[in-house]
Write a protein that holds these residues in place. Sequence first.
Motif, mmCIF file in Angstrom:
data_model
loop_
_atom_site.group_PDB
_atom_site.id
_atom_site.type_symbol
_atom_site.label_atom_id
_atom_site.label_comp_id
_atom_site.label_asym_id
_atom_site.label_seq_id
_atom_site.Cartn_x
_atom_site.Cartn_y
_atom_site.Cartn_z
ATOM 1 N N PRO A 100 46.242 36.947 32.182
ATOM 2 C CA PRO A 100 46.683 38.080 31.371
ATOM 3 C C PRO A 100 46.342 39.456 31.935
ATOM 4 O O PRO A 100 47.054 40.422 31.667
ATOM 5 C CB PRO A 100 45.979 37.876 30.023
ATOM 6 N N PHE A 101 45.247 39.595 32.689
ATOM 7 C CA PHE A 101 44.854 40.912 33.196
ATOM 8 C C PHE A 101 44.009 40.765 34.449
ATOM 9 O O PHE A 101 43.555 39.670 34.780
ATOM 10 C CB PHE A 101 44.074 41.707 32.129
ATOM 11 N N ALA A 117 50.332 38.625 38.861
ATOM 12 C CA ALA A 117 51.461 38.973 39.729
ATOM 13 C C ALA A 117 52.761 38.660 38.997
ATOM 14 O O ALA A 117 52.800 37.776 38.136
ATOM 15 C CB ALA A 117 51.377 38.188 41.032
ATOM 16 N N PRO A 118 53.835 39.375 39.327
ATOM 17 C CA PRO A 118 55.117 39.101 38.666
ATOM 18 C C PRO A 118 55.683 37.737 39.063
ATOM 19 O O PRO A 118 55.346 37.219 40.135
ATOM 20 C CB PRO A 118 56.024 40.231 39.163
ATOM 21 N N VAL A 123 51.261 32.258 44.833
ATOM 22 C CA VAL A 123 49.810 32.376 44.896
ATOM 23 C C VAL A 123 49.443 33.079 46.195
ATOM 24 O O VAL A 123 49.597 32.520 47.280
ATOM 25 C CB VAL A 123 49.132 30.991 44.821
ATOM 26 N N ILE A 124 48.969 34.315 46.069
ATOM 27 C CA ILE A 124 48.526 35.079 47.236
ATOM 28 C C ILE A 124 47.007 35.040 47.198
ATOM 29 O O ILE A 124 46.368 35.835 46.509
ATOM 30 C CB ILE A 124 49.061 36.517 47.196
ATOM 31 N N LYS A 139 50.681 30.018 38.760
ATOM 32 C CA LYS A 139 51.755 30.010 39.763
ATOM 33 C C LYS A 139 51.935 31.350 40.458
ATOM 34 O O LYS A 139 52.428 31.412 41.573
ATOM 35 C CB LYS A 139 53.061 29.585 39.105
ATOM 36 N N ASN A 140 51.563 32.439 39.790
ATOM 37 C CA ASN A 140 51.731 33.780 40.352
ATOM 38 C C ASN A 140 50.430 34.552 40.180
ATOM 39 O O ASN A 140 50.037 34.867 39.059
ATOM 40 C CB ASN A 140 52.864 34.532 39.638
ATOM 41 N N ILE A 141 49.784 34.849 41.293
ATOM 42 C CA ILE A 141 48.533 35.603 41.241
ATOM 43 C C ILE A 141 48.276 36.233 42.602
ATOM 44 O O ILE A 141 48.704 35.714 43.636
ATOM 45 C CB ILE A 141 47.348 34.692 40.825
ATOM 46 N N SER A 142 47.596 37.367 42.565
ATOM 47 C CA SER A 142 47.188 38.036 43.791
ATOM 48 C C SER A 142 45.674 38.124 43.763
ATOM 49 O O SER A 142 45.088 38.417 42.716
ATOM 50 C CB SER A 142 47.808 39.436 43.836
#
Length: 180
Positions: A100-101, A117-118, A123-124, A139-142
């Motif tokens: 969430p943040f 991440a959008p 996954v970065i 699935k989406n994170i930096s």
Amino acid sequence: MKEDYNSNMNPNRGNQQGRGSFQREPSEFEEQIVQINRVSKKTKGGNKIGFAALAVVGDKKGKVGVGLGKAPDVSSAIRKGIAYAKKHLIDVPLVNGTIPFRIDVKVGAAKVMLKPAPPGSGVIAGGAVRSVVSAAGIKNISSKVLGTNNKANNVHATLEALKRVSEQARRHEERKASVK
């Protein structure tokens, strides 16, 4: 008289072709070994060798755990690490496949930054952080790791960051509910 190879088989033991034929029951958790470390201790009788295995376990639906198993042989260390990780699972809040943040955490020498991440960015993350985050189902994170290259510290710092995310998200939900 030449005997057939299969005639020497014990009928009570089944067909034992190949040692790797043992099959485990499918688990609901995905298990990943992050690091296996060989440790040696000098004793009066010589060197005592052991192994430490760092394991990450997750269900890809928001539950993840980390365990460190130590034993004289690798397979026992892995088994212990996975068992510990399964006993100490945490829940991670997922919002559209990400957290969430943003959160910054420092544990020991490891500093970890996790940022939502959008959708579509993937996954970065580096190796140690990636294993924890992907096991949790994000699935989406930096992310960025600073301070140390020690995989064990980075994994524990990532788990601590995800714990804090879940605590703050829970507090936020409680605050929202009390306002209504």
